[in-house]
Write a protein that holds these residues in place. Structure first.
Motif, PDB file in Angstrom:
ATOM      1  N   GLU A 118      42.237  34.665  32.540  1.00 56.49           N
ATOM      2  CA  GLU A 118      42.365  35.428  33.785  1.00 56.49           C
ATOM      3  C   GLU A 118      41.313  36.529  33.860  1.00 56.49           C
ATOM      4  O   GLU A 118      40.763  36.806  34.929  1.00 56.49           O
ATOM      5  CB  GLU A 118      43.774  36.027  33.880  1.00 56.49           C
ATOM      6  N   ARG A 119      41.024  37.154  32.720  1.00 52.52           N
ATOM      7  CA  ARG A 119      39.986  38.186  32.674  1.00 52.52           C
ATOM      8  C   ARG A 119      38.618  37.594  33.003  1.00 52.52           C
ATOM      9  O   ARG A 119      37.833  38.182  33.749  1.00 52.52           O
ATOM     10  CB  ARG A 119      39.972  38.833  31.288  1.00 52.52           C
ATOM     11  N   THR A 130      38.463  37.198  36.745  1.00 48.78           N
ATOM     12  CA  THR A 130      38.280  38.437  37.508  1.00 48.78           C
ATOM     13  C   THR A 130      36.837  38.933  37.425  1.00 48.78           C
ATOM     14  O   THR A 130      36.304  39.445  38.408  1.00 48.78           O
ATOM     15  CB  THR A 130      39.229  39.542  37.003  1.00 48.78           C
ATOM     16  N   THR A 166      36.503  41.114  40.755  1.00 45.58           N
ATOM     17  CA  THR A 166      37.728  41.831  41.132  1.00 45.58           C
ATOM     18  C   THR A 166      38.316  42.618  39.973  1.00 45.58           C
ATOM     19  O   THR A 166      39.479  43.018  40.017  1.00 45.58           O
ATOM     20  CB  THR A 166      38.784  40.841  41.653  1.00 45.58           C
ATOM     21  N   VAL A 167      37.537  42.844  38.930  1.00 42.45           N
ATOM     22  CA  VAL A 167      38.036  43.563  37.767  1.00 42.45           C
ATOM     23  C   VAL A 167      38.263  45.030  38.114  1.00 42.45           C
ATOM     24  O   VAL A 167      37.525  45.625  38.901  1.00 42.45           O
ATOM     25  CB  VAL A 167      37.036  43.442  36.588  1.00 42.45           C
TER      26      VAL A 167
END
Length: 466
Positions: free
Chosen positions: A22-23, A26, A31-32
């Motif tokens: 998921e990281r 992002t 979108t982090v």
């Protein structure tokens, strides 16, 4: 019904791996969340809506740069009739559209899967075709034998359906001989207060909870950048990208001050400090400020907003503060973009297409490390594609020693030196179709043109001087 030992181990292994995937997503999408050294700075930026500022996302470039080089020209067994069957399977499963998505997911996550499952005739035994289904590592994970890490032992596919009290978690385990199907009410927690294992066999669709696997193998093919599990192409871009986000946000916060400077007025000597008259407020005194520790006005009653004036009693002079120099943000910005390029082995011209033009030879030298990485990905993914289609043909009763993958060349012969090198190879006896593929043309076109060249003869030019 088998026990849940494998199920629990597989489910929590998948769940523990999911945050890293998921990281990676992002950072790829930009979108982090931004990190702030000071909570006060975060509140100040939030006050002006800058915590939700769209970032200048460069972290996707290392992913796309590699993925765009992973273009399949052809899959071939060497036999025309078998190749026609491969092409038919490819087209039926729309792999011309699905394969680029798969390759991008491999580069983005480090891992991606293709599930192969048979289409069965009415007799329930004859396999008439196969479905090729892209799967991402957020829902699928394959496990390998400890002694022989090249051997797949089983795989899990898990997902959730429904909301609130209707939520269910599904987990299907795929072994070479069977498929175990499980369902869990609500979210899965590691420790249930009752100590009860809430996984139950899934039979709601009218089928048994354990189904036969007609393929005889774990039906997931693992595409990856490393073994046993891969890493994202942009994993080393995370740090530089976070710094770039901070520089951009901080710079944007100062732009208004460059257009509308912070102004001030100075009080006459002897009229400030303890000599304030009754009812007047010392603008610098924290005692006169808001007592709420979360407030942005705890240090002073003065507003630090673009275009405002700091007004004191008995003004002596006026002036304005200089805004932060843009160089303080732009120069580090360029350096961190270069750092991102260096840490991911992605040539800088992928990040700065408007920079100083470089020659084809210089670009070739710059691309060497990057091209080596792409070649490694082609080798790894090509092996898995070949293994997948060799097995698919076997499922359909067609034997093939191997299926080879033909990739679009990493580089095309677009410079004078490249073309001279191809001509030299031709003089040494390298076949024309091989040279055309090296020049960047598809295998199909190369073979057609080579065949035409073999049967055509040059037209003799008449001698008009006689």
């Amino acid at each position: 019904m088998p026990g849940t030992a494998d199920l629990n181990q597989a489910y929590w292994s998948l769940s523990n791996a999911r945050p890293a995937y998921e990281r990676a997503d992002t950072f790829y999408r930009g979108t982090v969340d931004e990190y702030h050294a000071s909570p006060r700075v975060k509140r100040l930026l939030s006050r002006y809506g800058l915590t939700n500022l769209d970032t200048f996302n460069f972290a996707h470039v290392p992913v796309d740069a590699v993925a765009n080089k992973l273009y399949l020209n052809n899959l071939t067994s060497g036999d025309p009739s078998t190749d026609a069957l491969i092409e038919n399977i490819w087209d039926e499963n729309e792999m011309g559209l699905e394969a680029p998505i798969l390759h991008r997911n491999v580069c983005k996550y480090g891992d991606a899967y293709v599930m192969v499952w048979p289409s069965v005739e009415d007799d329930g035994e004859t396999i008439s075709g196969v479905d090729l289904i892209n799967e991402d590592p957020l829902t699928v994970r394959v496990f390998y034998d400890v002694v022989n890490p090249r051997k797949k032992t089983y795989a899990i596919k898990s997902w959730c359906e429904g909301e609130g009290n209707e939520r269910q978690t599904f987990a299907f385990l795929y072994y070479p001989d069977r498929v175990e199907r499980w369902v869990h009410p609500g979210r899965v927690t590691k420790v249930n207060k009752s100590g009860e294992d809430k996984w139950k066999p899934y039979t709601a669709d009218g089928q048994d909870s354990v189904l036969e696997n007609p393929l005889g193998v774990v039906p997931f093919y693992h595409f990856r950048t490393d073994r046993p599990y891969g890493e994202p192409e942009h994993i080393n871009a995370y740090g530089p990208q976070l710094t770039i986000n901070k520089l951009v946000t901080s710079h944007v916060a100062t732009i208004d001050y460059q257009s509308f400077p912070q102004r001030y007025s100075l009080a006459e000597v002897g009229t400030t400090g303890p000599n304030y008259q009754q009812g007047e407020v010392d603008p610098f005194s924290p005692e006169d400020a808001d007592s709420n520790p979360e407030s942005l006005n705890t240090a002073s009653q003065l507003e630090a907003d673009p275009g405002t004036v700091w007004d004191f009693q008995n003004t002596k002079a006026v002036g304005q503060f200089a805004a932060a120099d843009a160089k303080a943000f732009l120069e580090p910005f360029d350096r961190y973009v270069k750092a991102l390029s260096q840490t991911t082995d992605t040539p800088f011209h992928y990040f700065d297409s408007t920079g100083v033009a470089i020659s084809a030879e210089s670009k070739k030298e710059t691309n060497e490390a990057f091209n080596s990485k792409v070649a490694a990905r082609q080798g790894s993914l090509g092996f898995t594609w070949g293994q997948l289609f060799t097995d698919v043909l076997d499922y359909l009763g067609v034997f093939a020693d191997r299926v080879d993958v033909v990739w679009r060349p990493i580089n095309s012969a677009d410079s004078e030196n490249d073309l001279k090198a191809l001509l030299l190879k031709k003089d040494l006896g390298v076949p024309l179709d091989v040279l055309l593929v090296e020049a960047g043309y598809s295998q199909e076109n190369a073979q057609k043109w080579a065949a035409l060249a073999a049967v055509s003869t040059p037209t003799e030019i008449p001698n008009t001087t006689e």
